[in-house]
Each structure stands twice: as C-alpha cells, then as structure tokens.
Motif scaffolding. Structure first.
Motif, short mmCIF file in Angstrom:
data_model
loop_
_atom_site.label_atom_id
_atom_site.label_comp_id
_atom_site.label_asym_id
_atom_site.label_seq_id
_atom_site.Cartn_x
_atom_site.Cartn_y
_atom_site.Cartn_z
N GLN A 100 0.87 -1.17 0.00
CA GLN A 100 0.00 0.00 0.00
C GLN A 100 0.90 1.22 0.00
O GLN A 100 1.62 1.48 0.96
CB GLN A 100 -0.91 0.01 1.23
N SER A 114 -7.15 -0.07 1.32
CA SER A 114 -7.05 -1.50 1.61
C SER A 114 -8.01 -2.30 0.75
O SER A 114 -7.65 -3.35 0.20
CB SER A 114 -7.33 -1.75 3.10
N LEU A 159 -6.71 -2.68 -2.77
CA LEU A 159 -5.60 -3.64 -2.86
C LEU A 159 -6.11 -5.07 -2.81
O LEU A 159 -5.65 -5.94 -3.57
CB LEU A 159 -4.62 -3.40 -1.72
N MET A 182 -0.72 4.29 4.46
CA MET A 182 -2.17 4.28 4.27
C MET A 182 -2.82 5.63 4.54
O MET A 182 -3.92 5.91 4.05
CB MET A 182 -2.82 3.21 5.14
#
Length: 345
Positions: free
Chosen positions: A171, A177, A180, A201
């Motif tokens: 990331q 998230s 991904l 993130m």
C-alpha cells in the motif's frame, strides 16, 4: 484535531490487548517478539545511497554486523552501483555474499509495469532473493489504475514459473485497503500477498490499525517506520520522522502483526525503514467521486534539505542505528508484557 487522534488511534492500549490474550496466544506473541525477523531496509540509507559512497554490499555488511535476518533493497538503490546496473556476475557475487553472511535478500521496485516486473524478477533470480515487492504507480482514473495493476500482476506466474519467489504488493499512498484486496482477488496468485507499511495508508484516508485489520489475512511483510500525520487539503499527508517521535502506534502495530498466523508467523520480514524527512501529500480525499483521478508521481525520494550534506548523511546513518535500538526495545517490551500472561488459566 490532528493526526491519529482524529481517528481514535492515539493512545491505543497495546498492553491491555496483551493482557486479554489466552495463554497460547501469549506464548506465541512472546516467542515471536523475541525472534522477529528484522531486515535492514535500504531506504534507511536513502541519502547515503544517492549522495554518499554507499553501495548494496554495504547494506549486507550493516545487516550482518547488527544481527539482522536479511536486507530489503530496491533494484535502483546505489544508482550507478545498484543491482539494476550490475551484470550477471556481479549480481551472483552479491547473492553469494548474502548467503555467506546468512542473510535473506528481498528485492523491491517502484512500479508494476510489465518491463519493470520482468527486470526485477530476473535480478531477484540472479541474486537468489526469496521475495519481490512492487506497487502500482499509474496515473489516471482509479478504475484504470486497478485494471492496469491486475493485468500486470497476472504476469508474475510466467516470470517465476518454478515458484522460487514470494511477491508482495505494498500500500503506497494512493490505493485503499479494499482496492488492494480487490487487485489480489482478481490476480488470484497464491504467492502474492500484501506488504504493510506503517504510515503509507494515511495518504489514502486510512489510519494504521484500521488498515492493518482490513489487510490482515493477506499480510506477509512489513516496513517499520514512524511519521507525523498532517492535514492536507481535506485529506492526510505524512512526514516521516525518527521512530518513537511521531503519531504512529508502533507498539500496537507490532503486536497485531506478530499475532498473525496460527502455526507459523504470517509476517516473515520487518524492514527497518527509517525515513526521516520523507514527505508524501494526501492522494485521496473525503467526498471524492467513485472513480477519482490518481495523479502521476515519482518513486519515493527524500530531499536532503539545505546545509552540510555530509552532516545530513551522518545523521541518516545514526538514525538507522537508533531505529534498530528503538524497535528492539519495543519488541522486548512486548515480549516482557506477554510472558506473565502465558500461564494464566
């Protein structure tokens, strides 16, 4: 409200988390904290690679001197002296030295372009690496970024048909998230997982513990660092700082990462990636549409700033050593906290 306090993560009580573990979990946590596989990450010496005399072999020497498990090195670290600039004999010699020193090698690159993945996998094979990290760095609508990433990463199986390598997707400031995980599900390669960076993130609007919980089933490696989380145009930027001086709940993140995996530890490498003064702006924003534009950006770099360059290079080297001490102290604190609970009924 500033940084993680706005997300309820500041002051996370990792000791209470440990106290709530059952005996088997406490035993597992204490053992893993005592034996965590720490890796020297080349970015901790980013300026020394760019402006000093540091070369890849020096990272091996550093890792061996400090009892680390291996190295995580970008194919372009060291520029003219980098792995990418080496011929086959030099790559094989680097790999042989790593094996002589008992060090694992993880190779990294900063894109998922097909040509770059092919180059990086070839380098990884030549040096006897066991893992390769990449991350998407495309410009365009989010849907296009995701589609291009899926298409490129589907080629990993053909690049490594014998399954000699593990692959991780990091990331890296632009994708959430959920996005991904969407990519991993579509690629469908069991050797492809996620690499958890302690701070990346926030630029996509997530906070560390939140992102870790979402990514947990897919996490295989980590980059350990600290940073300040800064408001930026309605989103969040981060500025890396010396470990222990930022906003990140480092001990809590280590606890959660160490607990992943039942029979065996799920996270197999903790890269010590001190990045003091690295700055990354917000890339995702509240209220953005369903298909926001992802801007073009370069691979990561840190501005050395004004003043005496030699002094800045020395400060970077000292910071890398200090981070090793800080992380080892955190791991010792975690193990010590877990041990009294391992025989609790």
């Amino acid at each position: 409200m500033n940084g993680p306090a706005a997300f309820g993560e500041q002051g996370w009580d990792w000791r209470a988390r440990i106290a709530a573990l059952n005996p088997a979990e406490a035993v597992r946590l204490a053992h893993r904290a005592r034996t965590a596989p720490l890796f020297a990450h080349a970015y901790a010496f980013h300026l020394n690679f760019r402006f000093g005399a540091m070369v890849p072999a020096d990272l091996l020497a550093h890792a061996a001197a400090h009892g680390l498990a291996g190295v995580q090195i970008h194919v372009e670290d060291g520029e003219a002296a980098s792995l990418a600039a080496m011929g086959r004999p030099e790559l094989e010699a680097f790999g042989a030295e790593a094996r002589r020193l008992g060090l694992a090698v993880h190779v990294e690159t900063s894109s998922t372009e097909a040509w770059d993945l092919a180059r990086t996998v070839a380098i990884a094979h030549a040096v006897g690496a066991v893992a390769v990290r990449s991350y998407p760095r495309y410009e365009g609508p989010l849907s296009t970024v995701i589609a291009r990433s899926i298409d490129a990463l589907r080629g990993l199986s053909a690049l490594d048909p014998e399954g000699r390598l593990r692959f991780t997707l990091e990331q890296h400031e632009d994708l959430t998230s959920a996005e991904l995980i969407q990519i991993l599900d579509a690629v469908g390669n069991p050797r492809l997982g996620l690499l958890f960076d302690f701070g990346n993130m926030v630029n996509a609007g997530e906070m560390p513990l939140e992102a870790l919980r979402r990514q947990a089933p897919w996490l295989r490696e980590a980059h350990v660092k600290d940073c300040l989380i800064l408001p930026d145009r309605g989103g969040w930027a981060h500025r890396a700082c010396q470990s222990g001086e930022g906003h990140l709940p480092m001990a809590a993140l280590l606890v959660e990462l160490l607990l992943l995996g039942e029979e065996a530890a799920q996270v197999t490498a903790f890269g010590l990636e001190e990045e003091e003064d690295y700055y990354a702006p917000a890339l995702r924003f509240p209220g953005e549409g369903p298909d926001p534009h992802i801007p073009a950006r370069t691979a990561s770099f840190t501005d050395p700033g004004p003043g005496d360059l030699s002094a800045r290079l020395q400060r970077e080297r000292e910071a890398a050593l200090r981070q090793l001490q800080v992380v080892r102290a955190l791991l010792d604190d975690i193990a010590t906290a877990a041990e009294p609970f391992r025989t609790t009924p």
